[in-house]
Write a protein that holds these residues in place. Structure first.
Motif, PDB file in Angstrom:
ATOM      1  N   ASP A   1       5.665  33.419 -55.687  1.00  0.00           N
ATOM      2  CA  ASP A   1       6.950  32.753 -55.888  1.00  0.00           C
ATOM      3  C   ASP A   1       6.751  31.243 -55.861  1.00  0.00           C
ATOM      4  N   VAL A   2       7.814  30.522 -56.193  1.00  0.00           N
ATOM      5  CA  VAL A   2       7.825  29.061 -56.104  1.00  0.00           C
ATOM      6  C   VAL A   2       8.106  28.689 -54.657  1.00  0.00           C
ATOM      7  N   ASN A   3       7.307  27.768 -54.119  1.00  0.00           N
ATOM      8  CA  ASN A   3       7.476  27.326 -52.735  1.00  0.00           C
ATOM      9  C   ASN A   3       8.483  26.181 -52.702  1.00  0.00           C
ATOM     10  N   GLN A   4       9.711  26.488 -52.291  1.00  0.00           N
ATOM     11  CA  GLN A   4      10.788  25.496 -52.268  1.00  0.00           C
ATOM     12  C   GLN A   4      10.510  24.374 -51.267  1.00  0.00           C
ATOM     13  N   GLU A   5       9.737  24.659 -50.230  1.00  0.00           N
ATOM     14  CA  GLU A   5       9.498  23.679 -49.173  1.00  0.00           C
ATOM     15  C   GLU A   5       8.374  22.708 -49.508  1.00  0.00           C
TER      16      GLU A   5
ATOM     17  N   ILE B   1       1.298  32.247 -53.268  1.00  0.00           N
ATOM     18  CA  ILE B   1       1.199  33.669 -52.952  1.00  0.00           C
ATOM     19  C   ILE B   1       1.556  33.818 -51.474  1.00  0.00           C
ATOM     20  N   PHE B   2       2.716  34.408 -51.214  1.00  0.00           N
ATOM     21  CA  PHE B   2       3.216  34.571 -49.851  1.00  0.00           C
ATOM     22  C   PHE B   2       2.866  35.952 -49.316  1.00  0.00           C
ATOM     23  N   ILE B   3       2.516  36.016 -48.039  1.00  0.00           N
ATOM     24  CA  ILE B   3       2.420  37.277 -47.331  1.00  0.00           C
ATOM     25  C   ILE B   3       3.569  37.263 -46.318  1.00  0.00           C
ATOM     26  N   ASN B   4       4.620  38.005 -46.624  1.00  0.00           N
ATOM     27  CA  ASN B   4       5.834  38.047 -45.810  1.00  0.00           C
ATOM     28  C   ASN B   4       5.763  39.265 -44.888  1.00  0.00           C
TER      29      ASN B   4
ATOM     30  N   THR C   1       0.831  27.209 -46.398  1.00  0.00           N
ATOM     31  CA  THR C   1       2.100  27.121 -45.693  1.00  0.00           C
ATOM     32  C   THR C   1       2.199  28.215 -44.637  1.00  0.00           C
ATOM     33  N   SER C   2       3.049  27.985 -43.637  1.00  0.00           N
ATOM     34  CA  SER C   2       3.375  28.996 -42.628  1.00  0.00           C
ATOM     35  C   SER C   2       4.849  28.811 -42.274  1.00  0.00           C
ATOM     36  N   PHE C   3       5.520  29.927 -42.012  1.00  0.00           N
ATOM     37  CA  PHE C   3       6.970  29.864 -41.845  1.00  0.00           C
ATOM     38  C   PHE C   3       7.475  31.000 -40.962  1.00  0.00           C
ATOM     39  N   LEU C   4       8.736  30.858 -40.542  1.00  0.00           N
ATOM     40  CA  LEU C   4       9.444  31.887 -39.785  1.00  0.00           C
ATOM     41  C   LEU C   4      10.916  31.793 -40.174  1.00  0.00           C
TER      42      LEU C   4
ATOM     43  N   ASP D   1      11.686  43.454 -32.818  1.00  0.00           N
ATOM     44  CA  ASP D   1      11.764  43.258 -31.364  1.00  0.00           C
ATOM     45  C   ASP D   1      11.066  44.421 -30.656  1.00  0.00           C
ATOM     46  N   TYR D   2      11.166  44.459 -29.353  1.00  0.00           N
ATOM     47  CA  TYR D   2      10.419  45.456 -28.577  1.00  0.00           C
ATOM     48  C   TYR D   2      11.002  46.860 -28.699  1.00  0.00           C
ATOM     49  N   GLN D   3      12.167  46.976 -29.329  1.00  0.00           N
ATOM     50  CA  GLN D   3      12.761  48.288 -29.622  1.00  0.00           C
ATOM     51  C   GLN D   3      12.624  48.654 -31.099  1.00  0.00           C
ATOM     52  N   GLY D   4      11.892  47.842 -31.855  1.00  0.00           N
ATOM     53  CA  GLY D   4      11.641  48.137 -33.266  1.00  0.00           C
ATOM     54  C   GLY D   4      12.728  47.675 -34.220  1.00  0.00           C
ATOM     55  N   ARG D   5      13.638  46.789 -33.748  1.00  0.00           N
ATOM     56  CA  ARG D   5      14.697  46.270 -34.618  1.00  0.00           C
ATOM     57  C   ARG D   5      14.237  44.982 -35.292  1.00  0.00           C
ATOM     58  N   PHE D   6      14.635  44.805 -36.542  1.00  0.00           N
ATOM     59  CA  PHE D   6      14.268  43.619 -37.313  1.00  0.00           C
ATOM     60  C   PHE D   6      14.923  42.368 -36.723  1.00  0.00           C
ATOM     61  N   ILE D   7      14.111  41.341 -36.453  1.00  0.00           N
ATOM     62  CA  ILE D   7      14.662  40.086 -35.926  1.00  0.00           C
ATOM     63  C   ILE D   7      14.235  38.871 -36.747  1.00  0.00           C
ATOM     64  N   GLY D   8      13.343  39.062 -37.708  1.00  0.00           N
ATOM     65  CA  GLY D   8      12.931  37.921 -38.518  1.00  0.00           C
ATOM     66  C   GLY D   8      11.822  38.271 -39.485  1.00  0.00           C
ATOM     67  N   LEU D   9      11.434  37.259 -40.223  1.00  0.00           N
ATOM     68  CA  LEU D   9      10.355  37.388 -41.204  1.00  0.00           C
ATOM     69  C   LEU D   9       9.434  36.197 -41.019  1.00  0.00           C
ATOM     70  N   THR D  10       8.158  36.452 -40.971  1.00  0.00           N
ATOM     71  CA  THR D  10       7.202  35.367 -40.808  1.00  0.00           C
ATOM     72  C   THR D  10       6.059  35.556 -41.792  1.00  0.00           C
ATOM     73  N   GLY D  11       5.218  34.555 -41.906  1.00  0.00           N
ATOM     74  CA  GLY D  11       4.076  34.722 -42.784  1.00  0.00           C
ATOM     75  C   GLY D  11       3.430  33.416 -43.171  1.00  0.00           C
ATOM     76  N   VAL D  12       2.513  33.565 -44.097  1.00  0.00           N
ATOM     77  CA  VAL D  12       1.747  32.431 -44.613  1.00  0.00           C
ATOM     78  C   VAL D  12       1.759  32.485 -46.129  1.00  0.00           C
ATOM     79  N   GLY D  13       1.373  31.376 -46.721  1.00  0.00           N
ATOM     80  CA  GLY D  13       1.278  31.321 -48.173  1.00  0.00           C
ATOM     81  C   GLY D  13       0.009  30.607 -48.595  1.00  0.00           C
ATOM     82  N   LEU D  14      -0.517  31.038 -49.714  1.00  0.00           N
ATOM     83  CA  LEU D  14      -1.696  30.411 -50.311  1.00  0.00           C
ATOM     84  C   LEU D  14      -1.301  29.842 -51.662  1.00  0.00           C
ATOM     85  N   ASN D  15      -1.656  28.575 -51.907  1.00  0.00           N
ATOM     86  CA  ASN D  15      -1.409  28.044 -53.243  1.00  0.00           C
ATOM     87  C   ASN D  15      -2.570  28.432 -54.153  1.00  0.00           C
ATOM     88  N   LEU D  16      -2.452  28.133 -55.439  1.00  0.00           N
ATOM     89  CA  LEU D  16      -3.473  28.572 -56.386  1.00  0.00           C
ATOM     90  C   LEU D  16      -4.834  27.944 -56.108  1.00  0.00           C
TER      91      LEU D  16
END
Length: 201
Positions: free
Chosen positions: A88-92, A99-102, A42-45, A107-122
């Motif tokens: 975790d359980v993948n709701q999608e 196994i998620f890597i979150n 999986t991949s998400f944002l 942003d360009y000033q170092g402020r949090f704007i989101g979370l992205t990543g990928v997941g591996l199933n067993l």
């Protein structure tokens, strides 16, 4: 971790979030490309501004602060470190254990704007473990906090379901489970076994 890091630092992804999240098909194509190119399960944002959860399949929803299913996002949003590995359980995707890597997106000033990543199933993890075994002649085990072996290499030395009761390794199992990381050895069937461990919260 490398793929998640590349995503979190990708100027397209940052600019898309900062530009108002217009044209959802663009981010869906991006996430689908990551999914296909790197063979991840999986991949998400997730946008911090709109709390929109974008998925490579095109499905999207909103994360909610009062929903226990979404608590991981709000925990990761407050992290001091750039990423976490989370099982975790993948709701999608049919609620499969993943196994998620979150990875935090800033942003360009170092402020949090989101979370992205990928997941591996067993299954993906099992393939990686098999490849590692074939390349380095090492056995890999994923063991939960109770000592139960969740995933292991094919033909692994520890064939029992729990390291607390398995011959040989049971002599060090309690110490092994308490450490964040470490190096151990034990005897099994007249052979000395060497172990390197790392705890994944």
């Amino acid at each position: 971790i490398l793929v998640s890091s590349l995503m979190a630092n990708d100027t397209f992804l940052k600019d898309w979030l900062l530009g108002g999240e217009r044209d959802v098909s663009r981010i869906t194509r991006y996430l689908e490309h990551i999914h296909r190119e790197y063979g991840v399960f999986t991949s998400f944002l997730i946008s911090d501004k709109t709390l929109s959860y974008y998925h490579f399949s095109g499905r999207s929803r909103h994360v909610k602060p009062d929903d226990p299913v979404d608590a991981w996002f709000f925990r990761a949003r407050a992290m001091e470190v750039p990423y976490e590995v989370n099982v975790d359980v993948n709701q999608e995707q049919d609620k499969q254990i993943t196994i998620f890597i979150n990875y935090r997106v800033l942003d360009y000033q170092g402020r949090f704007i989101g979370l992205t990543g990928v997941g591996l199933n067993l299954k993906s993890v099992a393939r990686i473990i098999s490849r590692y075994h074939d390349t380095y002649d090492r056995n890999i085990y994923f063991v939960d906090d109770a000592g139960k072996v969740v995933v292991r290499s094919n033909n692994a030395g520890v064939r029992e379901d729990n390291i607390l009761t398995a011959p040989g390794i049971s002599t060090i199992a309690a110490d092994l489970l308490e450490r964040e990381e470490g190096y151990f050895e034990y005897e099994r069937d007249g052979e000395t076994m060497l172990i390197t461990t790392r705890h994944i919260p």
